[in-house]
Design an enzyme around this catalytic site. Sequence first.
Site, PDB file in Angstrom:
ATOM      1  N   ASP A  42      -3.553  -4.233  -0.033  1.00 29.34           N
ATOM      2  CA  ASP A  42      -2.808  -4.504  -1.269  1.00 29.34           C
ATOM      3  C   ASP A  42      -3.478  -5.618  -2.070  1.00 29.34           C
ATOM      4  O   ASP A  42      -3.530  -5.583  -3.310  1.00 29.34           O
ATOM      5  CB  ASP A  42      -1.371  -4.881  -0.943  1.00 29.34           C
ATOM      6  CG  ASP A  42      -0.570  -3.702  -0.445  1.00 29.34           C
ATOM      7  OD1 ASP A  42       0.535  -3.918   0.107  1.00 29.34           O
ATOM      8  OD2 ASP A  42      -1.046  -2.560  -0.622  1.00 29.34           O
ATOM      9  N   GLU A  98      -5.621   3.853  -4.072  1.00 25.60           N
ATOM     10  CA  GLU A  98      -6.732   3.026  -4.496  1.00 25.60           C
ATOM     11  C   GLU A  98      -7.407   3.556  -5.757  1.00 25.60           C
ATOM     12  O   GLU A  98      -8.541   3.148  -6.054  1.00 25.60           O
ATOM     13  CB  GLU A  98      -7.761   2.927  -3.355  1.00 25.60           C
ATOM     14  CG  GLU A  98      -8.492   4.213  -3.005  1.00 25.60           C
ATOM     15  CD  GLU A  98      -7.748   5.037  -1.967  1.00 25.60           C
ATOM     16  OE1 GLU A  98      -6.516   4.823  -1.849  1.00 25.60           O
ATOM     17  OE2 GLU A  98      -8.373   5.870  -1.301  1.00 25.60           O
ATOM     18  N   HIS A 139      -2.865  -3.274   5.978  1.00 24.97           N
ATOM     19  CA  HIS A 139      -2.426  -2.773   4.678  1.00 24.97           C
ATOM     20  C   HIS A 139      -2.117  -3.926   3.716  1.00 24.97           C
ATOM     21  O   HIS A 139      -2.216  -3.760   2.493  1.00 24.97           O
ATOM     22  CB  HIS A 139      -1.191  -1.888   4.850  1.00 24.97           C
ATOM     23  CG  HIS A 139      -1.496  -0.557   5.469  1.00 24.97           C
ATOM     24  ND1 HIS A 139      -1.889   0.542   4.744  1.00 24.97           N
ATOM     25  CD2 HIS A 139      -1.499  -0.173   6.768  1.00 24.97           C
ATOM     26  CE1 HIS A 139      -2.110   1.558   5.541  1.00 24.97           C
ATOM     27  NE2 HIS A 139      -1.873   1.154   6.795  1.00 24.97           N
TER      28      HIS A 139
END
Length: 967
Positions: free
Chosen positions: A857, A883, A853
């Site tokens: 980011d 997203e 993750h």
Amino acid sequence: MQTSQIRRTFKWILCIYSVFVSAWLYGASGFNDYFMEVWTSHQGLPHNSVNAITQTDDGYLWFATWEGVARYNGLSFELFSRDVKTGIADAGIRTLVADQQNRLWIGGARGGLTLHQDFSWYPQALAKSLINHVLVDHESNLWLAVEGEGVFFRPYLGNNEYGNGRQVLDVGAYRLVQATNGVIYAATSAGVYRVSQTNAEQLSIPSVPDKTRIYYVASDHQDELLIASAKGAWRFDGNTFSPVAEELSGSVVTLIEEDDEGTLWLGTLDKGLARVGYRQVDYIDTQSGLPNNRVISWFQDVEGSIWVGTNGGILRLRTAPFQSVDEQAGLLGNFVRTVLQVPGERFLVGSSEGLSLLEDGQAFPASDDLVARQSVLSLAALDSGDALVGTQRSGVYEWRMGKMRQLYSQGNGLPANEVRALLEDSKGRRWIGTVNGLVLVESDGSMTQINQHNSDLPDDYIMALMEDHRGRIWIGTAQGVAFYDRRNQIKQIDISTYEGAQYVFGFYIEPGFIWMATDRGLLRYDAMQNTLSGIGKPAGLPIDKFFQVIYDHMGSFWLSSNRGIWKVGYVEAHRVASGERHTVNFEHFGEEDGMGSSQANGGSNPAAVSSRGGNLVFATANGIALIRPTALKQLYQYRLPVVVEEVDADGVKVNPKIDKQLGAGVNRVRIKFAGLSYIMPQRLQYQTKLVGFEEEWNYHGNQTVAEYTNLPPGHYEFLVSARYPYGEWNATKHSLKFEIEPLLWQRKDAQLLASLGLLFSIGSLMYWRVHSLKSRQRELAQQVRIKTQALREQSEQYERLAKEDPLTGLYNRRAFDERVRRDFMMASQSLRQLNMAIVDIDHFKQVNDRFSHLVGDEVIKLVAHYLQYTVQPPNIVARWGGEEFTLLIHGDEEEAEKFCQKLLVGVSQLECEALHMQFNLTVSIGLSNALGCSDYQTLLKRADQALYEAKEAGRNRVVKYQEFRIY
């Protein structure tokens, strides 16, 4: 009072007081061993349609109705409905879901969703429509099944807070379930789906149209999917579908659940409640006790009771108590070897001291003849209603109308007088099993001896006889088993292949299968396949030797042994014997459960019987154990929870989970409590103790309120415990701690300081007063300046944070909405010049799954930076969530499309070092023009639809929204 008398008294009290409304015994369909009770609006339900039932960790039962949610403590219902305190949006409650840490989700009409925990309520954001079900997944995220809208996902943020909902399926949904492997299934108005946060896949049930309405999905103990539909019920093992019950294939099945014993329960639209056994389906409907034939909810509580919600109220099916009958009840001798039901709910009982007749819990000699006062080993029913009696020393007698007449002995043809098994077969022939062989008595009286010397009999020590549905006589001996076929031949079955089994003590025969209680467990012989299998220590049973096996017609086998009685599920036993399961679940009963002795006798027959009235009767070394398969577990094994329901101080209610300090000067503390058992709550007894005030426990009887007045200041702990009559006080005591603060004048330090202060103030009052006022004035002025500056800075920070996405620095969704709304209104005369685009990073989930993750980011920030650099005023860009990004583009539609194509190319040329060149970064863009849109929400929906089409078309493209498409 002795133990057996106490337990018989206990049984009588339970049977009288456990009827809350009414009870029926349903004997025709196999539900006769359940005790039934009904609750309707006349007994406190706010509405007779019960949409959902559940139980929270504290023990409360909750019922969802169209007039609110009702909490039940066994004695009364407490209603929670629409108000400011609960945050419930509408009185119509459709679903209840118990969660960990005593949390309860309440969902219903108008999209209302509320979380209840202990004494607190946490209202959640409304859904679009009626919430049919709530699922809390393994990561604590929320999934909502919404009427007419579909399935929505809400991420868990922590501290009972959840993020914005995202639609993952746009088909009206009714029920959700998550398998152990994390897969989530949805029951919808158009089939069953496998859903995830990013995808939804419809499963195709053979011979069932894809658009068939699926009302319910659940998981069984093997983690297989259970499906209730408008075309019957199905089981899905992850690969194949199989019908649950063929006879329900054309019926509307509203729900399907599995109970703790592995039995399936099905609710129907108009046929009532169905229970699916191994080879049959039993029903209960309005004629047999169900309030209404439309079943809409089902739940099994921690005590084992089954609650059924209908359109006409609640039905509860629960177990009932059992008793032990011995010499004190009139039995001739406590060492019982055999028991037989005779016409009516009466039983002949053979013991070491004679033959007794048991009726209505009382026993007396079965005959005035002295010959009845001898050791009885075996019994058999005659077609005339009389019985054959096998003795230890005198052969066989006939019991008829209370008289005993000797029929057979060594003097007229028996090889031995010790008779351990008897049978009258369907042809009227009599079979006599002795310790020296078997005797066949024809209907004309002629006798034939069968033994090892003249037949293939495995042993002459005969212990069990039974006839199967094909007329074969099964013979259990000390060295194996054989059967006598229609051609008058003895054929052996080699049972030693299973763990070296040898002794066969008893039989249970059903079409196609012969079950045998042996010294190596419970064996099953498949008469069609000629195969032998078993359930013993390899399947998880703690012991090997079982004497008798009987079926209770409720879905369970009961096995007697020297170490108590063992209960296994009938369907589960078949599955273990068939190799579908490796271990069997069981329950064990012994003296602690009311048996006079844990030693159940065997070696002669019948040593146990399942009566037509629903009782199971076992011969033991201390009388007979008469068991109704009901509340044994509930009464003696269930740990009774006790809760504090309400606390008030001087008439003001307080939250005992939060308000530990009751303040100073409290005169009266009132505490209301309850024991949460639903077997016989009216008979619960309570004791309390306030630690810090009382040294001894106070007995309250069945009163559920404790009051204390004029408590001095200090720390206290309130303890409450409950029990059943004649039972032990529950070791689980509820504890409530609180503090009563002293008044100021009651504090010693305050009294001392007051005295010193008084002396000091006399000499310096004027000086101190003037100085303190000036100092205070300067301090206040300084504080005003500091706080004014802090408030100004905080206001600016809040304004920035309210409009900015913390990860990317772009506009957030709120700021974007405000800007779009303003531009839309200003462009109302030239909507053609206003466009909206939604940009979605393709396959973004793979980034999170493959790279983490944190890398995800970085990718989002990279794309955001590119968009921020490329999108120039008056156009704006914002992060919409996850997203996804949204763009407001001024200009005509063609210019906007060219701009989006430019963005598409530009993103594909971005390089993210964290992806290590292992992932091609692309986006999909949905574009819509404001012309024809009545409001900006329509503009947004059109862009979202275009994005969906871009994804469906293969991603990495720009798709314009077109109102009419030609396919």
